[in-house]
Scaffold this motif. Structure first.
Motif, short mmCIF file in Angstrom:
data_model
loop_
_atom_site.label_atom_id
_atom_site.label_comp_id
_atom_site.label_asym_id
_atom_site.label_seq_id
_atom_site.Cartn_x
_atom_site.Cartn_y
_atom_site.Cartn_z
N PRO A 898 0.84 -1.20 0.00
CA PRO A 898 0.00 0.00 0.00
C PRO A 898 0.87 1.25 0.00
O PRO A 898 1.92 1.30 0.64
CB PRO A 898 -0.79 -0.12 1.32
CG PRO A 898 -0.71 -1.55 1.69
CD PRO A 898 0.60 -2.06 1.18
N THR A 899 0.44 2.25 -0.75
CA THR A 899 1.14 3.54 -0.79
C THR A 899 0.30 4.54 -0.04
O THR A 899 -0.83 4.83 -0.43
CB THR A 899 1.37 4.00 -2.23
OG1 THR A 899 2.18 3.05 -2.92
CG2 THR A 899 2.04 5.36 -2.28
N THR A 900 0.85 5.08 1.04
CA THR A 900 0.05 5.96 1.90
C THR A 900 0.67 7.35 2.07
O THR A 900 0.09 8.20 2.72
CB THR A 900 -0.11 5.34 3.30
OG1 THR A 900 1.20 5.12 3.86
CG2 THR A 900 -0.85 4.01 3.22
N ALA A 901 1.85 7.59 1.50
CA ALA A 901 2.55 8.86 1.73
C ALA A 901 2.82 9.58 0.41
O ALA A 901 3.05 8.95 -0.63
CB ALA A 901 3.86 8.63 2.48
N PHE A 902 2.81 10.91 0.47
CA PHE A 902 3.18 11.72 -0.68
C PHE A 902 4.04 12.88 -0.19
O PHE A 902 4.01 13.25 0.98
CB PHE A 902 1.94 12.26 -1.42
CG PHE A 902 1.23 13.36 -0.67
CD1 PHE A 902 1.57 14.69 -0.85
CD2 PHE A 902 0.22 13.05 0.23
CE1 PHE A 902 0.93 15.70 -0.15
CE2 PHE A 902 -0.43 14.05 0.95
CZ PHE A 902 -0.08 15.38 0.75
N ALA A 903 4.81 13.42 -1.12
CA ALA A 903 5.54 14.67 -0.88
C ALA A 903 5.20 15.62 -2.01
O ALA A 903 5.26 15.24 -3.18
CB ALA A 903 7.04 14.43 -0.81
N ALA A 904 4.82 16.84 -1.68
CA ALA A 904 4.40 17.80 -2.70
C ALA A 904 5.59 18.25 -3.54
O ALA A 904 6.62 18.62 -2.99
CB ALA A 904 3.75 19.01 -2.04
N PRO A 905 5.50 18.19 -4.87
CA PRO A 905 6.59 18.69 -5.72
C PRO A 905 6.93 20.15 -5.39
O PRO A 905 6.03 20.96 -5.16
CB PRO A 905 6.02 18.55 -7.14
CG PRO A 905 5.00 17.47 -7.03
CD PRO A 905 4.39 17.63 -5.67
#
Length: 965
Positions: A898-905
């Motif tokens: 599962p992918t649960t994290a993001f970082a804003a460009p």
């Protein structure tokens, strides 16, 4: 002799009978009385002369002149010619100043005797009497000339200036119909003297539909002249400051063309507000399109809009219908001029948000992209989405009071249930309910079967499109992970413990070059002469057994694990001099009269040194007189934290060697020592043996060290051990480190975002030596959700973009230091290059899906850097949601997790991102905030600490240690 006043105030007046009284009364109200006012009647045809005469008759400080200049510049020059004061002030007939103006301005000048002028803040006054917020330019006090070369930063009457300086410079340029004050301030500033700021709004400027500032054509023509003068030598200034003789320096600010474009923007927005003619969008071409300027562009447009529409900020949104169409068209044209519609939309969002931030939303405000409304928090109703709208800005109302302000991206109708969900989440947030619950609530709302035209219905359609795109991609899904049998944690049951190790064949990579080099050195230390009976304890799977057997007459090979013995028996089936057996050398009796006993890499696992001392006696007793005992073990930090060693929670080679040497019946004969391990040969002396000094050989390790070994080594010793800090330290803060690239070379402009492999290795070695351990964002979220203090010294190591150099350089270094990292991937560009940097230099290659899959299997974590690496504040809500969804789904396909994290460009966020990301399945987000994370953070908006490539190791250490403190 006539008295010369301290201040001369020049008041040009042309047909000013309506406003002049207010202007002159403000002078009578001044706390300081040492002034003169020179009222210049500039060819008035109304009752202005009568008003002037009345004041001249009542107070001798008022004097009057007649002028036929018919321009503010000429009228002011006439006044200057008769002024006697040390300081000059220019007050237009429709403006006024605060009663404390002269007192405060003169006090500032007295405190700065080298200053040529003092200036203050100002406020505009609209025809209905409403006041705009205060405006002041601190940069004038810092770089007066560089500022005035580019713009007119102060109101005409918001300063006191040295009279002799103005006379020397020739006063105002009468060839300019507008911008004449800007031109004069620029010439004063070119002298290089100081300006002093009074940070209060003491000047009031009346906005009028008849003001010259509303003639944008004339304003632009005159501004072009003034700016051109600012960027070249000015013959009107005989003695310029040396730094300003040749004009402004483009390297430290806006170019001349850019300065003119900013002024054109203000006038274009003013024209939109007044309904006047439109400025050619090409005049705006020099405006910077970079995202960091979007808010500044919106602010300038906002200011021009106020003046053009004669509105204060609180009135603008309500008057959108008057100018919104023209303003939106202007911004669209600006995006077209830039060839970047996303940049244009970014400006639009910023501007509309400014308008709504100032509004009370007494009625719905439908702008171009954002809908501003009030919502009854007790009884919300569905909100239909007008065409073009993709954000809602709402006041949640309770009993006529604003309970909260929410702004979020929308794709379709916001149903009553949606509003109820949002209101409940807002209440939970204000009550400090863990945000993970909010994420779950939003996700569950998104997963219900929604109406097709609703927000969640549209979101479900986007999710279905993303799933189909992922399904149809040529990239195969990863194979299911091979299941690993868990090792038993009960070391009291030693047989079960070791059988769990050998559940997987070759658990220590016995065939590695490192292990084989160690085997060869153990064979080198064998005693000279024939060896009859030999005993190998803990023979494992028989890799060394095969090499030892030809060197002895008979070999008894034993291990506590029957699984290991069966593998050893199969491996050595062609060697008849080996006898295999299961034996627990701690509990079982050992065969006696042995000529040689081998016991390597196993004594660490004994309970304590007392057990080691007991077993050492058994070893000595099992040897025949003259027999040898050989032991190979690694150095462990627990024995000596100041030297290189393995970070195991046990004693090591130093303690083992010292214990064996202290055992009666064992004497050290020879030792081969490397930086990582030592091999010792002890002898059971015969009665006639003569004691000799042991032979100590120090040798290098030449074999490459595999990652399974390297990750446990702390080179050069440790300042803190992980197990010690885990036992003793609890903390509220954690460093989340943000990296980009690790490479030796790249564009100079990107040096900040790139560490050399050597520099990165030094940082990771420092973390390892100081007891840090790496965790992923999911673990960080769990700590925050449970309000559980961080144990020991955790660190989150993140990498934005997913460069191939992470796989080539950073990942091996991380693994060698027993650390991991979380990499945020730009999924549409995986396997390609960093196109967003193409205008700086050759774009850096990005990892492909196969590399992502391999690193994921090795323990790296992966999250989303969205799909295209566009800054999110310029994306439509639909595009933003689509990127969030497909990016997550592709990463899940590549990693099988599962992918649960993001970082804003670009670390750019806006008010939509967190909520929309939760609706798209994310729980953790990293935005633009800088600093350590703590237990009070919102997991969807976590801060990070940028680790720059142009900083030293000492800077890195100071940054991380500051979090510990």
């Amino acid at each position: 002799m006539a008295h010369n006043p301290l201040v001369s105030i020049v008041v040009p007046a042309h047909n000013a009978e309506v406003t002049l009284t207010r202007a002159l009364d403000c002078l009578l109200d001044q706390e300081i009385v040492d002034w003169e006012a020179i009222i210049v009647d500039d060819a008035s045809t109304d009752r202005t002369p009568a008003t002037i005469a009345r004041y001249v008759e009542q107070d001798a400080r008022f004097r009057t002149l007649s002028s036929r200049a018919k321009s503010p510049a000429g009228a002011r020059n006439n006044g200057i010619s008769t002024a006697r004061g040390h300081w000059l002030m220019f007050l237009d007939a429709d403006d006024w100043v605060d009663a404390s103006f002269l007192t405060k301005m003169l006090d500032a000048l007295k405190a700065a005797p080298d200053a040529v002028a003092a200036y203050c803040g100002s406020r505009r006054v609209m025809p209905d009497g409403a006041l705009t917020p205060s405006s002041i330019a601190p940069e004038v006090a810092i770089q007066p000339f560089e500022t005035f070369a580019r713009r007119c930063a102060i109101a005409t009457h918001a300063l006191l200036v040295d009279r002799e300086t103005i006379v020397e410079l020739g006063g105002f340029d009468v060839s300019l119909r507008t911008c004449e004050d800007w031109d004069l301030w620029q010439r004063v500033a070119r002298l290089g003297k100081n300006w002093v700021m009074v940070d209060e709004p003491l000047a009031f400027y009346r906005a009028s539909p008849n003001a010259l500032t509303r003639n944008s054509t004339q304003m632009l023509a005159d501004a072009e002249i003034v700016i051109a003068r600012g960027f070249s030598p000015d013959p009107g200034v005989k003695h310029p400051g040396s730094a300003h003789a040749n004009g402004a320096i483009e390297a430290i600010g806006r170019t001349a063309s850019e300065a003119l474009a900013w002024f054109a923007l203000w006038n274009a927005a003013s024209d939109c507000g007044s309904g006047g003619g439109s400025i050619n969008p090409q005049s705006l071409r020099a405006l910077p399109a970079a995202r960091k300027w979007a808010r500044e562009i919106a602010k300038v447009a906002f200011d021009g809009l106020m003046v053009g529409s004669l509105s204060v900020p609180a009135q603008l949104a309500a008057r959108w219908d008057r100018f919104g169409g023209a303003l939106t068209e202007l911004i669209i044209e600006l995006g077209n001029v830039w060839d970047d519609p996303v940049a244009g939309r970014r400006v639009q969002y910023h501007l509309e948000q400014m308008l709504l931030d100032a509004d009370d939303l007494a009625a719905p405000r439908r702008l171009a992209r954002i809908l501003g409304i009030r919502v009854d928090a007790r009884n919300p109703t569905s909100t239909e989405l007008p065409e073009g709208i993709d954000q809602i800005y709402a006041y949640l109302m309770m009993d006529g009071q604003i309970e909260a302000v929410v702004q979020f991206g929308v794709l379709g109708t916001v149903t009553r249930d949606h509003w109820i969900e949002l209101i409940a989440l807002q209440k939970d947030a204000s009550a400090d309910t863990p945000n993970t619950l909010a994420a779950e609530a939003l996700l569950s709302a998104a997963e219900r079967r929604p109406d097709l035209d609703s927000h969640f219905g549209k979101l479900a359609q986007l999710a279905a499109e993303a799933r189909e795109l992922v399904r149809s991609s040529a990239e195969p899904a990863p194979p299911p992970a091979t299941p690993h049998r868990a090792r038993t944690a009960d070391r009291n049951d030693r047989t079960a413990f070791w059988n769990s190790y050998f559940a997987t064949e070759d658990p220590w990579n016995y065939g590695s070059l490192y292990e084989q080099e160690k085997y060869q050195r153990q064979l080198q230390i064998l005693p000279a002469g024939p060896i009859g009976r030999a005993l190998e304890l803990a023979c494992a799977e028989g890799h060394f057994t095969r090499q030892l057997a030809p060197r002895v007459g008979h070999l008894t090979a034993t291990d506590i694990s029957a699984i290991a013995i069966e593998r050893a028996r199969a491996r050595c089936s062609d060697q008849p001099n080996i006898e295999f057996g299961v034996l627990d050398f701690s509990a079982d009796a050992l065969p006696d009269e042995m000529d040689l006993i081998f016991c390597s890499e196993v004594l660490y696992y004994l309970d304590d040194l007392a057990e080691l001392r007991r077993i050492a006696k058994k070893f000595a007793e099992a040897l025949a007189p003259g027999g040898s005992f050989i032991s190979a073990h690694a150095f462990v930090l627990r024995d000596n934290v100041e030297r290189t060693g393995f970070d195991w929670n046990t004693f090591g080679a130093q303690a083992i060697s010292e214990t064996l040497a202290a055992t009666e019946g064992l004497v050290l004969e020879q030792s081969i020592q490397t930086e990582l391990y030592r091999i010792d040969r002890f002898r059971r002396p015969s009665p006639d043996d003569v004691a000799t000094e042991p032979r100590i050989d120090h040798v290098p390790i030449r074999a490459p060290i595999g990652i399974g070994v390297a990750r446990n080594i702390v080179w050069g010793g440790a300042r803190a051990l992980r197990r010690d800090v885990a036992r003793n330290e609890r903390r509220q803060h954690i460093p989340v480190l943000m990296y980009h690239g690790v490479a030796d070379e790249g564009p100079d402009a990107l040096a900040r975002f790139r560490l050399t492999p050597a520099a990165f290795a030094s940082q990771m070695a420092w973390l390892r030596a100081n007891g840090f351990h790496a965790i992923g964002s999911e673990q960080l979220e769990q700590f925050i959700a449970n309000r559980q203090p961080f144990v020991g010294r955790p660190v989150v190591i993140t990498f934005d973009d997913g460069f191939q150099n992470f796989a080539d350089h950073a990942w091996p270094i991380l693994r060698a230091n027993d650390l991991t990292a979380e990499v945020f991937l730009v999924t549409d560009l995986v396997g390609e290059s960093a196109k967003w940097d193409a205008d700086i230099g050759p774009p850096t290659r990005l990892m492909d899906a196969g590399t992502v899959r391999r690193l994921s299997a090795e323990g790296a974590f992966f999250g989303s850097h969205l799909a295209t690496h566009r800054a999110i504040d310029g994306l439509s809500s639909c595009d933003l949601a689509a990127e969030l969804l497909r990016s997550r789904m592709f990463i899940e396909r590549w990693t099988g997790r599962p992918t649960t994290a993001f970082a804003a460009p670009f670390s750019v966020t806006d008010r939509r991102l967190g909520r929309l990301a939760k609706e798209c399945g994310y729980r953790i987000g990293f935005g633009g905030r800088s600093g350590p994370a703590d237990l009070d953070c919102d997991p969807i908006d976590l801060p990070r600490i940028e680790i720059r490539g142009d900083r030293s190791l000492d800077d890195f250490v100071a940054t991380v240690e500051a979090v510990l403190d």
